[in-house]
Design a protein around this motif. Structure first.
Motif, PDB file in Angstrom:
ATOM      1  N   GLN A 170       0.825  -1.209   0.000  1.00 44.39           N
ATOM      2  CA  GLN A 170       0.000   0.000   0.000  1.00 44.39           C
ATOM      3  C   GLN A 170       0.862   1.262   0.000  1.00 44.39           C
ATOM      4  OE1 GLN A 170      -1.023  -2.765   2.181  1.00 44.39           O
ATOM      5  NE2 GLN A 170      -2.157  -3.222   0.314  1.00 44.39           N
ATOM      6  N   VAL A 171       1.949   1.242   0.767  1.00 44.04           N
ATOM      7  CA  VAL A 171       2.835   2.408   0.791  1.00 44.04           C
ATOM      8  C   VAL A 171       3.441   2.630  -0.594  1.00 44.04           C
ATOM      9  CG1 VAL A 171       4.907   3.416   1.822  1.00 44.04           C
ATOM     10  CG2 VAL A 171       3.325   2.102   3.245  1.00 44.04           C
ATOM     11  N   ALA A 172       3.862   1.548  -1.246  1.00 45.20           N
ATOM     12  CA  ALA A 172       4.443   1.662  -2.590  1.00 45.20           C
ATOM     13  C   ALA A 172       3.447   2.268  -3.564  1.00 45.20           C
ATOM     14  CB  ALA A 172       4.911   0.291  -3.076  1.00 45.20           C
ATOM     15  N   HIS A 173       2.167   1.906  -3.434  1.00 46.73           N
ATOM     16  CA  HIS A 173       1.133   2.428  -4.332  1.00 46.73           C
ATOM     17  C   HIS A 173       0.927   3.943  -4.163  1.00 46.73           C
ATOM     18  CE1 HIS A 173      -0.949  -1.732  -4.979  1.00 46.73           C
ATOM     19  NE2 HIS A 173       0.148  -1.573  -5.699  1.00 46.73           N
ATOM     20  N   CYS A 174       1.380   4.495  -3.036  1.00 43.44           N
ATOM     21  CA  CYS A 174       1.257   5.938  -2.817  1.00 43.44           C
ATOM     22  C   CYS A 174       2.337   6.718  -3.568  1.00 43.44           C
ATOM     23  CB  CYS A 174       1.343   6.258  -1.328  1.00 43.44           C
ATOM     24  SG  CYS A 174      -0.022   5.590  -0.356  1.00 43.44           S
ATOM     25  N   TYR A 175       3.289   6.008  -4.102  1.00 39.14           N
ATOM     26  CA  TYR A 175       4.380   6.628  -4.846  1.00 39.14           C
ATOM     27  C   TYR A 175       4.509   5.905  -6.188  1.00 39.14           C
ATOM     28  CZ  TYR A 175       5.108   8.557  -0.215  1.00 39.14           C
ATOM     29  OH  TYR A 175       4.900   9.174   0.987  1.00 39.14           O
ATOM     30  N   HIS A 176       5.622   6.068  -6.853  1.00 36.49           N
ATOM     31  CA  HIS A 176       5.807   5.400  -8.145  1.00 36.49           C
ATOM     32  C   HIS A 176       6.472   4.040  -7.971  1.00 36.49           C
ATOM     33  CE1 HIS A 176       9.858   6.785  -7.360  1.00 36.49           C
ATOM     34  NE2 HIS A 176      10.311   6.171  -8.440  1.00 36.49           N
ATOM     35  N   THR A 177       6.673   3.622  -6.744  1.00 33.28           N
ATOM     36  CA  THR A 177       7.466   2.440  -6.412  1.00 33.28           C
ATOM     37  C   THR A 177       6.760   1.146  -6.815  1.00 33.28           C
ATOM     38  OG1 THR A 177       8.320   3.648  -4.511  1.00 33.28           O
ATOM     39  CG2 THR A 177       8.687   1.262  -4.543  1.00 33.28           C
ATOM     40  N   ARG A 178       7.519   0.231  -7.397  1.00 31.14           N
ATOM     41  CA  ARG A 178       7.009  -1.093  -7.727  1.00 31.14           C
ATOM     42  C   ARG A 178       7.421  -2.065  -6.631  1.00 31.14           C
ATOM     43  NH1 ARG A 178       9.117  -5.443 -12.163  1.00 31.14           N
ATOM     44  NH2 ARG A 178       7.177  -6.606 -12.470  1.00 31.14           N
ATOM     45  N   PHE A 179       6.463  -2.839  -6.132  1.00 31.86           N
ATOM     46  CA  PHE A 179       6.718  -3.869  -5.121  1.00 31.86           C
ATOM     47  C   PHE A 179       6.767  -5.214  -5.832  1.00 31.86           C
ATOM     48  CE2 PHE A 179       5.512  -7.182  -2.211  1.00 31.86           C
ATOM     49  CZ  PHE A 179       6.053  -6.842  -0.989  1.00 31.86           C
ATOM     50  N   VAL A 180       7.894  -5.940  -5.689  1.00 29.19           N
ATOM     51  CA  VAL A 180       8.087  -7.212  -6.396  1.00 29.19           C
ATOM     52  C   VAL A 180       8.400  -8.308  -5.399  1.00 29.19           C
ATOM     53  CG1 VAL A 180       9.419  -8.464  -8.138  1.00 29.19           C
ATOM     54  CG2 VAL A 180       8.968  -6.022  -8.445  1.00 29.19           C
ATOM     55  N   SER A 181       7.559  -9.338  -5.339  1.00 22.51           N
ATOM     56  CA  SER A 181       7.857 -10.528  -4.547  1.00 22.51           C
ATOM     57  C   SER A 181       8.500 -11.575  -5.447  1.00 22.51           C
ATOM     58  CB  SER A 181       6.593 -11.087  -3.898  1.00 22.51           C
ATOM     59  OG  SER A 181       5.610 -11.391  -4.868  1.00 22.51           O
ATOM     60  N   THR A 182       9.267 -12.480  -4.867  1.00 20.03           N
ATOM     61  CA  THR A 182      10.079 -13.391  -5.678  1.00 20.03           C
ATOM     62  C   THR A 182       9.987 -14.853  -5.278  1.00 20.03           C
ATOM     63  OG1 THR A 182      11.977 -12.993  -4.212  1.00 20.03           O
ATOM     64  CG2 THR A 182      11.785 -11.582  -6.170  1.00 20.03           C
ATOM     65  N   SER A 183       9.321 -15.145  -4.154  1.00 20.94           N
ATOM     66  CA  SER A 183       9.265 -16.518  -3.649  1.00 20.94           C
ATOM     67  C   SER A 183       7.841 -17.053  -3.713  1.00 20.94           C
ATOM     68  CB  SER A 183       9.756 -16.577  -2.201  1.00 20.94           C
ATOM     69  OG  SER A 183       9.507 -17.847  -1.621  1.00 20.94           O
ATOM     70  N   ASP A 184       7.691 -18.308  -4.124  1.00 21.13           N
ATOM     71  CA  ASP A 184       6.355 -18.896  -4.195  1.00 21.13           C
ATOM     72  C   ASP A 184       5.743 -19.065  -2.808  1.00 21.13           C
ATOM     73  OD1 ASP A 184       7.976 -20.947  -3.300  1.00 21.13           O
ATOM     74  OD2 ASP A 184       7.156 -22.475  -4.638  1.00 21.13           O
ATOM     75  N   LYS A 185       6.552 -18.987  -1.754  1.00 20.16           N
ATOM     76  CA  LYS A 185       6.020 -19.117  -0.395  1.00 20.16           C
ATOM     77  C   LYS A 185       5.730 -17.760   0.237  1.00 20.16           C
ATOM     78  CE  LYS A 185       9.915 -21.246   0.447  1.00 20.16           C
ATOM     79  NZ  LYS A 185      10.971 -22.074   1.052  1.00 20.16           N
ATOM     80  N   ALA A 186       5.894 -16.671  -0.518  1.00 22.39           N
ATOM     81  CA  ALA A 186       5.676 -15.338   0.046  1.00 22.39           C
ATOM     82  C   ALA A 186       5.153 -14.393  -1.025  1.00 22.39           C
ATOM     83  CB  ALA A 186       6.974 -14.787   0.645  1.00 22.39           C
ATOM     84  N   LYS A 187       3.864 -14.554  -1.357  1.00 22.08           N
ATOM     85  CA  LYS A 187       3.212 -13.635  -2.288  1.00 22.08           C
ATOM     86  C   LYS A 187       2.447 -12.575  -1.497  1.00 22.08           C
ATOM     87  CE  LYS A 187       2.737 -16.932  -6.120  1.00 22.08           C
ATOM     88  NZ  LYS A 187       1.803 -17.556  -7.073  1.00 22.08           N
TER      89      LYS A 187
END
Length: 625
Positions: free
Chosen positions: A343-360
């Motif tokens: 949610q914080v990333a959505h307030c800016y131009h920041t992209r949030f990227v997850s990389t593990s199938d156990k942590a989406k």
């Protein structure tokens, strides 16, 4: 009457954090402190550990008026069950991190990946020989395969004990055997805890607590220690180097990528991709002067230790790093990643990227990394971060401070190397009182406590008393921002410790790694105990997690105590609803495993407790104090 919100000076020690908290309010961004206020007051039953929802005959709340749940469980049993599962979750988390590294090492050994390779072959061969693998005249990949397969067994149940039990002093091993808490296999002991705490199985609170100790030891001397050693083998054993810390490590003129979580498998690849000439050229075409990788939490610690990559902040700084408006992408793996970051990333131009199938993470982007595609995916993520740079709004950018210099990279090999390859000089310094003892200050931040105040105050109190401090995890950032990770900080230490630090050119607080690297502290305690021919419980050592919050921290604290190390906590775990379990933790374990917990929120009083413990142990060894 509503409780007044805490003032800014009560929330955090640091100016960069205060400025970003204010900016978050101005930008309409909710932070962890806002949500804590919304959740206060907390449920008293939950705080005491006297709630149970393990079956649908309940949920039950145990109290003086209603002393037993539907099944008949009293407060002691309910608290023990809850704490047992709490520890099991923590041990599973760090050990699953170790499992990922075992799988990667096995892929290297079997020739199934070109993205990863052995960077420290000497350590590979040394560790393999230590656990009984033949290394003479064999290729590194074959040794790596055999070592990985050996560690695979440590996660199962067809073993008599963990590989690194060989590092445990003989007296400690004998005690564990007598108590029936020798760790057997990571998965076996974690699963058994889940079984024991099912309704109608283990109904003896003390017995459950003893198994919790076994589970924690499977993490400390198993999963976490495996994770540390394989990380060194794959990515390089840390050596002392300079680096920088705080939000000032972000660059207004560069593409900023934050790596966050705990595993170096992803972050090392992101770093390699950011250094790729094609990516650097692409960044310049986008108007940036370069690509800046900065760390958060323990993934940050991993890159900091091995590569000297700057670290932007610890747990309570993760949201605030995005609030600077200067972050193009935050790349996460797992553990300690607040879902709010999306949610914080959505307030800016920041992209949030997850990389593990156990942590989406709902609302974030998911780019899955595996040992056979990691470089390709890292280039993809870095390339997209460069495109994000074009979307940055300069009006929203506020990098609040200049970075602080720190010294990092004190692996056990580096510490022993500075001592001439043997623990003898440290032992002599301890014997003559220049170094009265050693304390580990580790772990998390908790918004219930003033951010980093306890870490820094405790460290300063201990080094004044000639106690050498080893720091890991989020505590590292606190020590660094306070200037305690530089050799010049010897001026704040007692005369004896200061002299040792100046002679070796080291700080009085040594950064030894991420939170899994607390296994390094266990190992060095084992080395010292073996050199002296004593048990770990006989050493003038102590540990502290002054601002802890997580299940992993509970597992770490318990494996320290079960290994014989007196351990301070700044806040109590959720056990106070049981007099039996609380008494066991604070008093009874002394007569069982030779160490106990102490709970004290005041860091000066905590230093007094740890100092007294070190004095007692020095006198018992016949050393002057």
């Amino acid at each position: 009457m509503a409780k007044e919100p805490r003032k800014l000076d009560e929330l955090t020690l640091w100016d960069d954090a205060k400025l970003m908290i204010e900016k978050a309010k101005a930008d309409g961004v909710e932070t962890v402190w806002d949500r804590l206020e919304q959740q206060t007051p907390h449920c008293t039953f939950c705080e005491k550990g006297t709630t149970c929802n393990k079956c649908v005959m309940g949920p039950c709340r145990i109290s003086d008026k209603k002393p037993r749940g539907v099944c008949g469980a009293d407060a002691d049993l309910t608290v023990a069950r809850n704490f047992g599962r709490f520890v099991a979750a923590g041990a599973a988390s760090h050990s699953d991190h170790g499992r990922d590294l075992v799988e990667t090492l096995l892929a290297v050994g079997r020739g199934k990946t070109r993205d990863y390779a052995i960077r420290d072959e000497e350590k590979l061969r040394r560790i393999a020989a230590e656990v009984g693998i033949d290394v003479d005249g064999r290729e590194a990949k074959d040794v790596a395969r055999d070592l990985a397969e050996t560690f695979v067994q440590d996660f199962g149940f067809a073993t008599e004990g963990l590989s690194f039990i060989c590092r445990v002093p003989e007296k400690r091993r004998a005690l564990w055997k007598k108590l029936g808490i020798t760790p057997r296999g990571v998965d076996r002991d974690v699963v058994e805890m889940m079984h024991r705490t099912h309704m109608g199985v283990d109904s003896d609170a003390v017995n459950i607590c003893l198994h919790a100790a076994r589970v924690s030891l499977a993490d400390g001397w198993g999963g976490s220690m495996i994770a540390t050693e394989i990380s060194d083998i794959l990515f390089g054993t840390p050596t002392p180097r300079s680096a920088k810390v705080n939000l000032g490590v972000l660059r207004a003129d560069q593409v900023n990528i934050l790596v966050h979580g705990h595993s170096p498998i992803v972050s090392e690849m992101i770093l390699a991709a950011a250094r790729d000439p094609k990516m650097l050229a692409k960044a310049k075409d986008a108007g940036a002067s370069g690509i800046n990788i900065a760390g958060l939490c323990c993934t940050g610690n991993e890159l900091l230790m091995r590569q000297g990559v700057p670290i932007a902040g610890n747990h309570l700084m993760t949201e605030l790093a995005i609030v600077t408006g200067a972050v193009e992408t935050i790349v996460v793996d797992y553990q300690c990643i607040m879902p709010s970051l999306v949610q914080v990333a959505h307030c800016y131009h920041t992209r949030f990227v997850s990389t593990s199938d156990k942590a989406k993470f709902t609302g974030g982007d998911h780019v899955e990394f595996h040992y056979d595609n990691a470089r390709e995916k890292a280039l993809e993520v870095v390339g997209e971060a460069i495109e994000r740079f074009k979307l940055r709004d300069p009006a929203k950018v506020d990098i609040p401070c200049d970075p602080v210099e720190i010294t990092t990279g004190f692996s056990n090999e580096a510490i022993l190397g500075a001592l001439g390859g043997t623990p003898a000089p440290l032992i002599e310094a301890i014997k003559d009182g220049k170094v009265r003892g050693v304390a580990g200050i580790v772990g998390c931040n908790n918004p219930k406590l003033k951010h980093d105040h306890c870490h820094v105050t405790l460290a300063r109190e201990l080094i004044k008393r000639n106690v050498l401090v080893l720091a890991t995890g989020c505590a590292t950032v606190a020590m660094g921002k306070a200037g305690l990770l530089m050799p010049e900080a010897a001026s704040e230490a007692g005369e004896g410790l200061a002299a040792v630090c100046r002679s070796l050119g080291i700080p009085p607080v040594l950064h030894v790694g991420s939170c899994v690297d607390n296994a390094r502290i266990l190992h060095i305690c084992g080395v010292l105990a073996n050199a002296l021919g004593v048990d770990i419980a006989d050493l003038p050592v102590a540990a502290s997690a002054p601002e802890w919050y997580s299940e992993k921290a509970a597992a770490i604290g318990l494996y320290a105590v079960a290994s014989g190390i007196y351990t301070h906590l700044g806040l109590p775990p959720h056990i106070t609803g049981s007099e039996t379990v609380t008494s066991l933790a604070l008093e009874g374990l002394e007569g069982v495993v030779g160490a106990v917990f102490a709970v004290e929120p005041d860091p000066v009083k905590a230093a007094d407790l740890m100092d007294t413990r070190i004095s007692i142990k020095r006198k018992a060894l016949g050393l002057s104090d």
